[in-house]
Design an enzyme around this catalytic site. Structure first.
Site, PDB file in Angstrom:
ATOM      1  N   ASP A 110       0.652  -1.355  -0.026  1.00 24.92           N
ATOM      2  CA  ASP A 110      -0.036   0.014  -0.078  1.00 24.92           C
ATOM      3  C   ASP A 110       0.816   1.458  -0.084  1.00 24.92           C
ATOM      4  OD1 ASP A 110       0.893  -0.424   2.686  1.00 24.92           O
ATOM      5  OD2 ASP A 110      -0.927  -0.171   3.421  1.00 24.92           O
ATOM      6  N   LYS A 163       5.243   2.161  15.322  1.00 23.06           N
ATOM      7  CA  LYS A 163       4.453   2.896  16.325  1.00 23.06           C
ATOM      8  C   LYS A 163       4.800   3.314  17.439  1.00 23.06           C
ATOM      9  CE  LYS A 163       1.626   1.369  12.649  1.00 23.06           C
ATOM     10  NZ  LYS A 163       1.496   0.038  12.336  1.00 23.06           N
ATOM     11  N   ASP A 219       1.643   6.044   2.213  1.00 23.31           N
ATOM     12  CA  ASP A 219       1.071   5.070   2.779  1.00 23.31           C
ATOM     13  C   ASP A 219      -0.582   5.183   2.290  1.00 23.31           C
ATOM     14  OD1 ASP A 219      -0.692   3.030   3.764  1.00 23.31           O
ATOM     15  OD2 ASP A 219       0.897   2.505   5.302  1.00 23.31           O
TER      16      ASP A 219
HETATM   17  N1  GDD Z   1       0.378 -11.727   3.512  1.00 26.10           N
HETATM   18  C1  GDD Z   1       0.037 -10.742   4.570  1.00 26.10           C
HETATM   19  N2  GDD Z   1      -0.195 -11.302   5.846  1.00 26.10           N
HETATM   20  N3  GDD Z   1       0.389  -9.598   4.410  1.00 26.10           N
HETATM   21  C2  GDD Z   1       0.012  -8.701   5.771  1.00 26.10           C
HETATM   22  C3  GDD Z   1      -0.383  -9.238   6.810  1.00 26.10           C
HETATM   23  C4  GDD Z   1      -0.647 -10.736   6.853  1.00 26.10           C
HETATM   24  O1  GDD Z   1      -1.060 -11.303   7.864  1.00 26.10           O
HETATM   25  N4  GDD Z   1      -0.864  -8.133   7.590  1.00 26.10           N
HETATM   26  C5  GDD Z   1      -0.378  -6.993   7.157  1.00 26.10           C
HETATM   27  N5  GDD Z   1      -0.037  -7.332   5.787  1.00 26.10           N
HETATM   28  C6  GDD Z   1       0.450  -6.413   4.715  1.00 26.10           C
HETATM   29  C7  GDD Z   1      -0.538  -5.456   4.481  1.00 26.10           C
HETATM   30  O2  GDD Z   1      -1.393  -5.758   3.176  1.00 26.10           O
HETATM   31  C8  GDD Z   1       0.771  -4.121   3.811  1.00 26.10           C
HETATM   32  O3  GDD Z   1       0.938  -4.271   2.672  1.00 26.10           O
HETATM   33  C9  GDD Z   1       1.745  -4.691   4.684  1.00 26.10           C
HETATM   34  O4  GDD Z   1       1.842  -5.956   5.192  1.00 26.10           O
HETATM   35  C10 GDD Z   1       1.988  -3.615   6.000  1.00 26.10           C
HETATM   36  O5  GDD Z   1       0.882  -3.809   6.634  1.00 26.10           O
HETATM   37  P1  GDD Z   1      -0.112  -2.438   6.986  1.00 26.10           P
HETATM   38  O6  GDD Z   1      -1.405  -2.897   7.852  1.00 26.10           O
HETATM   39  O7  GDD Z   1      -0.579  -1.713   5.942  1.00 26.10           O
HETATM   40  O8  GDD Z   1       0.705  -1.668   8.323  1.00 26.10           O
HETATM   41  P2  GDD Z   1       1.047  -0.211   8.441  1.00 26.10           P
HETATM   42  O9  GDD Z   1       0.721   0.593   7.397  1.00 26.10           O
HETATM   43  O10 GDD Z   1       0.030  -0.068   9.602  1.00 26.10           O
HETATM   44  O11 GDD Z   1       2.654  -0.140   8.881  1.00 26.10           O
HETATM   45  C11 GDD Z   1       3.472  -0.682   7.985  1.00 26.10           C
HETATM   46  O12 GDD Z   1       3.983   0.099   6.820  1.00 26.10           O
HETATM   47  C12 GDD Z   1       4.322   1.315   7.359  1.00 26.10           C
HETATM   48  C13 GDD Z   1       4.837   2.076   6.097  1.00 26.10           C
HETATM   49  O13 GDD Z   1       3.521   2.363   5.400  1.00 26.10           O
HETATM   50  C14 GDD Z   1       5.030  -0.990   8.888  1.00 26.10           C
HETATM   51  O14 GDD Z   1       5.785  -1.547   8.081  1.00 26.10           O
HETATM   52  C15 GDD Z   1       5.478   0.253   9.318  1.00 26.10           C
HETATM   53  O15 GDD Z   1       6.658   0.093  10.110  1.00 26.10           O
HETATM   54  C16 GDD Z   1       5.749   1.210   8.048  1.00 26.10           C
HETATM   55  O16 GDD Z   1       6.327   2.599   8.644  1.00 26.10           O
HETATM   56 MG    MG Z   2      -0.164   0.533   5.498  1.00 30.56          MG
END
Ligand code: GDD
Ligand code: MG
Length: 364
Positions: A110, A163, A219
């Protein structure tokens, strides 16, 4: 080269759009979000792409099959029976990611930027250690993973805090990594987080580096950020002189950064822009004003409607003289009646709205 894209999660923050399509297939800049990444990976010489999915893999597989040929890549689906978090999926795909000693890319599905993958690979090779994560600066680091550096080294990471509750810094994990296959030995096959478990372990051994991202980053996993990300993406295309951006000489273009699919129809005396994407088969009536919005495939805006900071879902209709604003999101096939006002409404698919939504609300 090899890559894994983390495609799981239910995309709940991007509802109601994700009630119709999985998040990676929602169009960003008129193309499925994940295609931006597949295209960049292919351009960087990646031939094996693993999509780590746990949600509606059938729809994804069907939608993405055709791109294998287009981009000359193998796309393999690695399907979790339970969500394995952000690290577990790497272990599940060990056969592909660990098939040789070469490093592999990992991408959150994303995030939108100008993916600097070739530079990242060269930088990673040059320092020779286990992992490199791309970092970018943000104003509000608390929603992200924050990176703190060793004072005596330009790139080696000293701490990784996911976070953070208290401020530790504003350089954050942009969700793009390159890792050596040895990282797979650090991960167990269970639900586990790369941010909470794997990165801190690599940091402890002094093996994790950062690579600074140039240009825009966002994001786009929630509506407000999806709209902000669209503005950044369109501005970046304008700066590059991309042909995807409508010429400012077009009569309806106002303020620039406007992308219109060639199949869309636009009426007379419209003012569109700045920062608008209009998808395929969209029909816009006369005297319509649209700014900072995204109109998805087959949606329709009738005469004299006023639309700002809104995502209009597939095949939805906005009535005459209607006014929408403040991060309103219409799911698929929503109808907004004539002269209706919507202020920050999130409207579930197939609803018909006949009364004003005066304050931000979810309409089911
Ligand atoms: N296959 C799989 N299985 N993918 C997953 C799962 C799972 O169980 N859970 C989450 N994802 C994927 C999401 O689709 C996304 O592409 C990515 O892992 C990160 O998950 P998000 O839920 O979007 O996390 P976030 O946005 O709160 O935080 C992450 O992204 C930030 C940057 O946008 C972290 O990586 C942070 O450290 C980072 O700063
Ligand atoms: Mg995200």
């Amino acid at each position: 080269m090899k890559a894994l894209i983390l495609v799981g999660g239910y995309g709940t923050r991007l509802r109601p759009l994700t009630l119709t399509l999985p998040k990676p297939l929602v169009e960003f800049g008129n193309r499925p979000m994940i295609l931006h990444q597949i295209e960049s990976l292919a351009a960087a010489g990646v031939t094996d792409i693993v999509l780590a999915v746990n949600y509606r893999p059938d729809i994804m597989a069907k939608a993405l099959k055709k791109y294998e040929e287009e981009y000359n890549v193998n796309i393999e689906f690695s399907v979790e029976t339970e969500p394995l978090g952000t690290a577990g999926p790497l272990k599940l795909a060990e056969k592909t990611l660990g098939k040789d000693d070469a490093p592999f890319f990992v991408l959150n599905s994303d995030v939108i930027c100008d993916y600097p993958l070739e530079e990242l690979a060269a930088f990673h090779k040059a320092h020779g250690e286990e992992g490199t994560i791309v970092v970018t600066k943000v104003e509000e680091p608390s929603k992200y993973g924050v990176v703190v550096h060793k004072p005596d080294h330009p790139s080696r990471i000293d701490r990784f805090v996911e976070k953070p509750v208290e401020f530790v810094g504003n350089r954050i994990n942009a969700g793009l990594y390159i890792l050596n296959p040895t990282v797979l030995n650090r991960i167990e096959l269970r639900p586990t987080s790369i941010e909470q478990e794997t990165f801190p372990a690599i940091v402890k051994d002094g093996q994790l580096h950062s690579f600074d991202l140039e240009g825009f980053w966002m994001d786009v996993g929630q509506p407000k950020d999806f709209l902000s990300g669209t503005c950044l993406y369109l501005s970046s295309l304008t700066k590059k002189g991309s042909k995807k951006i409508e010429a400012s000489s077009k009569p309806y273009v106002y303020g620039g950064n406007v992308m219109v699919d060639p199949s869309a129809k636009i009426g007379k005396n419209c003012r569109i822009g700045p920062n608008v994407t209009i998808g395929p088969n969209v029909i816009i009536g006369d005297g319509v004003r649209i700014q900072r919005s995204v109109l998805l495939d087959g949606s329709r805006v009738k005469d004299h409607a006023w639309v700002k900071s809104t995502i209009v879902g597939w095949r939805s209709t906005i009535g005459k003289w209607a006014r929408l604003e403040n991060v309103s999101v219409l799911g698929e096939d929503v109808t907004i009646g004539d002269e209706i006002y919507v202020n920050g409404g999130s409207i579930l698919p197939h609803k018909s709205i006949k009364q004003n939504v005066d304050v931000p609300a979810i309409i089911m």
